[in-house]
Design an enzyme around this catalytic site. Structure first.
Site, PDB file in Angstrom:
ATOM      1  N   SER A 101      -9.725  -0.804   7.217  1.00 54.33           N
ATOM      2  CA  SER A 101      -9.150  -0.672   5.641  1.00 54.33           C
ATOM      3  C   SER A 101      -8.597  -1.750   5.254  1.00 54.33           C
ATOM      4  O   SER A 101      -8.350  -1.958   3.867  1.00 54.33           O
ATOM      5  CB  SER A 101      -8.162   0.469   5.718  1.00 54.33           C
ATOM      6  N   SER A 123      -9.882   1.276   2.956  1.00 50.36           N
ATOM      7  CA  SER A 123      -9.118   2.142   1.933  1.00 50.36           C
ATOM      8  C   SER A 123      -8.213   1.323   1.335  1.00 50.36           C
ATOM      9  O   SER A 123      -7.540   1.820   0.470  1.00 50.36           O
ATOM     10  CB  SER A 123      -8.320   3.253   2.926  1.00 50.36           C
ATOM     11  N   LYS A 148       0.702  -1.095  -0.089  1.00 48.46           N
ATOM     12  CA  LYS A 148       0.075   0.016   0.117  1.00 48.46           C
ATOM     13  C   LYS A 148       0.925   1.209   0.028  1.00 48.46           C
ATOM     14  O   LYS A 148       1.878   1.140   0.867  1.00 48.46           O
ATOM     15  CB  LYS A 148      -0.931   0.061   1.264  1.00 48.46           C
TER      16      LYS A 148
END
Ligand SMILES: [Zn+2]
Lengths: 480, 487
Positions: free
Chosen positions: B176, B152, B79
């Protein structure tokens, strides 16, 4: 002070701790390095980097807490103080808010001839910010040096117990001497090692405390003195004219000797403190707390009080000697040998010894002068063996690294005063005989004639006659 | 190498037996990432040259007889809020567009023998539940490109779903990792707070953030978790203790496991398909010898509010450093330093980030701190004791990950309605406990459904084993594997 108005002054003293490394990273804590060389992702506040905690910082803060009679919290908490400023890379300062490491202490010190007690609200640890450097010249640029970011600070917050500029200055001098005694701060004022915010409020006797005005950015002790004096006066004038004091923060301008408004209450910063989530609460166990000790009896403030109250030194001498580790130890050793001489010892330290040390940039330990020698020297004077002029010559010989004792030096240099009665009687007779005019003058009431005759005796004996004795002998002979 | 939808665990076997090389695995992964990214937009940076070079150098050392353990030589993607020196780290924000970190996150150092192929798209600063707030555009769900992958860490879940042998690292502040894993039909683990170092993770809410794996299978997830967990002295919130291998605990045997099923998580808001899939899964687990026990977590309904207050408060402070002074986006024509701050932040941050900063600033303000922030902290404490009480009698808690399957992209929804997506996931963050999302079915539109398990701190072994039982028994992975993605 005037019209029975009373000032309440509180101080917030920031002292940079002289740890080897910074508070939250392992960068060097050093003054004067080239800009932005002692930095890393942590103290530059780069995102993702996390603080660790330098244990030395806790140790130093606890030592100060012990010296100021605080209770040490076994659980304290770091907190974020949020505000924007270019020298603050994270946009918040890691400090302590609700749970500081030390709380509720007091400091006793000499001021205005009395022992003054100021209560300490708290001592907390925090990080310093960077430094802005404004370039001069046409193009006005600002450069930022982040070397100072993350240098550990303690902030000492007093209750508003201080009543005058003088007391504030004495308080600060005392704090400085304690920091120096504990060896936790190098106390270099010109490098900003100690900085101060000042709160002043004024109220009429018998009424509640007045509105608090805060002054930032006071960087010298004399600045504190002037800033308080200025602020007191400003507030007195407003009150006398029937006005009210508005709560505000002012900036002290040392060069102009005046303060100006920085922000009013309406524009006051809301720092939005909250517990620092990157640093868990600081838990100090019993063993750890016990491992940190200080020698309270040697604290400069307590020493000074003792010298002043019990040994009868003047406040200036007491504070001065107590504030200097080496002088204090030397003085204590002298006192241990002969307490009767403490005042004379103090005088020697404050005059001849200091003059010599300052002139030659020496420490006491770099000279041959020992407490034993100084006491011996003082007793030579007290017992009338040498004159004070002679003693000074002996002192000079000692510090010129002559290894002989004061008594040996007195003999070697021929400084032993002659107190032998028959010698002195003959000397007096001789001088009286050869100075008829002066004798006549004396008998006619000219007092300075006696001085002349004593001088002649000293000259004839090459200064070795005991001046007190020869004076007595002359008087009795002349009065016959 | 003709295997399709290869898991990392399977790839590791092939790597060990030298049937494939790291370079082959990496090449294939990079090709799939590049191709699929054009449709799905899950990557922000793809490091073709760097990854291949690393894989080739790995193959060379591996030939010389380096013992292959854990995840060495396998392709990884990360990420874009985890700092790397070899690739940009943007946090999907204009503020950090083009930013390269001068240091690696601890988890990146721990993966130094793995092959990092890409930095993955996300909601800006990890604030969002749909991966639509990215400055670089929304990520699309591989099962239906009209839909969101969840957020997310949407880039992670989407990339994992369509790339052979790929494992990814996401971050989870309020769900997330788990929400996108559920919406994309993959496995996501939010580890115990303090078990994975946060050093180098760009903080959103420091007391809630945790890095964790998003992978194709439970075994992959366990493998990656084993590689990244452990004490880190650079992170004071990291916990020093033994971290036994989670992979070794995967037996699939759940006989006697006590599964708590809390009423509060099965309200009328829940989608029927989701409810059916979850209860079917629970029945299957019961058949395998687990015991289902109804429980109550009384304060569950307050978790969402507490979460949004605490996370926004911390975010408002964590994001203060992005002020345009030292690095990141800066507007240049300012007449004062205040203007520089205001203009740079106004233009550098997206709307959702600004919304959270404003909310966080408000709840910490004088006069509101006690009313909001402090109360939220107290609420979190109550929720925590609810869970502690529950764990004294049961082993794991089962809930949905989300009341719905993946939502359509570009819906005009109110922030509060989007925030409520996180109802089921935020409690694990507030309590610091581990939670996992594992696929448990599909809705009528063939969109994946996830089931969440939560356990007491450091019981990742229980979670992973329960998830493993679900994965093995439902055989969904085998089923999903036959489906061709990217329709
Ligand atoms: Zn540093």
């Amino acid at each position: 002070m005037c019209d029975n108005l009373i000032s309440n002054i509180g101080l917030e003293v920031h002292a940079e701790l002289s740890t080897d490394t910074k508070i939250f990273c392992s960068c060097k804590n050093e003054f004067g390095a080239s800009p932005n060389t002692n930095v890393c992702p942590i103290c530059l506040g780069l995102h993702g980097a996390l603080p660790t905690l330098n244990e030395k910082t806790l140790q130093y803060a606890i030592k100060m807490g012990l010296a100021l009679n605080c209770s040490i919290n076994s659980r304290s908490e770091m907190a974020r103080k949020n505000y924007f400023y270019p020298d603050l890379p994270k946009g918040y300062q890691i400090s302590q808010a609700e749970k500081p490491i030390c709380e509720n202490g007091y400091l006793e010190f000499l001021s205005e001839g009395k022992v003054k007690r100021v209560n300490i609200e708290r001592i907390h640890i925090e990080e310093d910010a960077g430094k802005l450097i404004h370039s001069e010249g046409k193009e006005q640029s600002t450069y930022i040096d982040y070397n100072r970011c993350g240098v550990p600070l303690i902030e000492i917050v007093t209750r508003p117990d201080i009543e005058s500029p003088r007391q504030a200055k004495d308080f600060l001098e005392t704090i400085k001497s304690i920091l120096s005694y504990l060896e936790i701060c190098d106390c270099k004022m010109q490098e900003g090692s100690i900085r101060c915010d000042v709160n002043v409020s004024v109220h009429k006797d018998g009424e509640p405390l007045g509105t608090r005005v805060e002054m930032k950015n006071v960087n010298s002790f004399s600045g504190v003195f002037s800033a308080i004096e200025f602020e007191q006066h400003r507030q007195f004038e407003i009150l006398k004219a029937g006005g009210t004091i508005s709560q505000e923060t002012r900036r002290w301008n040392d060069a102009q000797g005046r303060s100006e408004v920085l922000r009013t209450k309406e524009n006051a910063n809301d720092y939005r403190y909250f517990p620092e989530p990157d640093i868990p609460p600081i838990l100090l166990n019993y063993d750890y707390l016990n491992s940190i000790t200080i020698d309270k009896s040697a604290l400069p403030n307590l020493k000074a009080i003792n010298y002043y109250l019990n040994l009868g030194l003047s406040q200036t001498d007491a504070v001065f000697i107590a504030s200097d580790n080496e002088l204090k130890q030397f003085f204590d050793l002298c006192n241990g040998i002969k307490q009767d001489y403490s005042n004379t010892t103090a005088k020697w330290i404050m005059t001849d010894i200091l003059k010599h040390l300052n002139k030659n940039r020496l420490a006491l330990s770099q000279t041959e002068l020992t407490p034993e020698y100084l006491i011996e020297l003082i007793s030579l004077i007290e017992e009338g063996t040498v004159s004070s002029t002679g003693a000074r010559k002996i002192f000079e010989a000692i510090i010129a690294n002559d290894s002989l004792s004061p008594h040996e030096l007195a003999e070697k240099l021929g400084l032993i005063q002659i107190s032998d009665n028959s010698f002195l009687e003959n000397l007096a007779d001789d001088v009286i005989e050869k100075n008829e005019k002066s004798v006549t003058d004396y008998k006619n009431g000219k007092d300075n004639a006696l001085g002349f005759l004593i001088g002649q005796c000293m000259k004839k004996s090459k200064g070795r006659a005991n001046p007190a004795l020869i004076s007595n002998i002359l008087i009795s002979k002349l009065n016959k | 190498m003709n295997n399709t939808n290869l898991t990392a665990y399977e790839a590791r076997k092939l790597l060990k037996s030298k049937e494939v090389s790291s370079a082959e695995l990496t090449t294939k992964a990079l090709r799939q990432i590049t191709e699929n990214n054009e449709k799905l937009n899950f990557a922000i940076s793809i490091e073709l040259d760097y990854a291949l070079k690393m894989a080739e150098s790995f193959d060379k050392t591996a030939c010389k007889g380096v013992e292959l353990n854990s995840i060495q030589g396998l392709p990884i993607a990360v990420k874009d809020n985890i700092c790397t020196v070899f690739s940009k780290t943007t946090c999907a924000s204009r503020m950090l567009k083009g930013y390269v970190s001068p240091y690696n996150a601890t988890v990146i150092d721990k993966l130094s023998d793995s092959i990092i192929t890409a930095k993955l798209n996300m909601d800006e600063f990890a604030m969002g539940s749909t991966t639509e707030t990215s400055y670089f555009g929304a990520v699309k769900n591989p099962h239906d490109i009209e839909k969101s992958p969840g957020g997310s860490s949407g880039g992670c879940a989407a990339a994992v779903a369509v790339t052979d042998a790929l494992m990814t690292l996401g971050s989870d502040t309020g769900g997330s990792i788990r929400l996108p894993a559920a919406h994309c039909g993959v496995v996501g683990l939010k580890p115990t707070y303090g078990s994975v170092s946060r050093y180098g993770l760009i903080a959103f809410a420091s007391s809630l953030d945790q890095i964790g794996p998003i992978c194709k299978s439970v075994k992959d997830t366990a493998m990656l978790y084993d590689a990244i967990c452990g004490h880190d002295k650079r992170d004071l919130t990291s916990i020093g203790r033994e971290y036994p291998s989670a992979l070794k605990c995967l037996t699939g045997n759940i006989r006697g496991l006590k599964i708590g099923v809390p009423d509060e998580y099965f309200t009328s808001d829940i989608n029927e398909d989701v409810k059916t899939a979850i209860f079917k899964t629970l029945t299957t687990l019961e058949k395998l010898g687990a015991e289902l026990i109804p429980i109550s977590l009384k304060h569950a309904q307050y978790a969402l509010s507490a979460y949004y207050i605490i996370s926004s408060a911390e975010a408002s402070s964590n994001l203060s450093r992005f002020d345009g002074v030292r690095y990141g986006y800066r507007r240049d024509d300012n007449s004062s330093i205040e203007e520089l701050f205001v203009n740079s932040r106004t233009e550098g941050f997206g709307d959702e980030v600004k919304r959270r900063i404003l909310l966080g600033t408000f709840v910490l303000s004088e006069g509101y701190y006690d009313k909001y922030y402090l109360k939220a902290k107290q609420t979190a404490q109550l929720i925590k004791s609810d869970f502690q009480n529950a764990f004294s009698a049961i082993d794991v808690i089962a809930t949905p990950v989300s009341f719905n399957t993946a939502p359509k992209l570009n819906q005009k929804r109110s922030p509060v309605s989007v925030y409520s997506e996180d109802f089921c996931t935020v409690s694990a963050n507030l309590c610091g406990i581990p939670a996992i999302s594992v696929p448990c079915g599909f809705d009528k539109d063939s969109m994946p459904i996830g089931i969440q398990f939560m356990a007491d701190s450091f019981r990742e072994d229980l979670l992973l084993n329960t998830a493993y039982a679900v994965e093995t028994e439902l055989n969904l992975f085998q089923w999903a594997r036959r489906e061709s993605y990217v329709r």
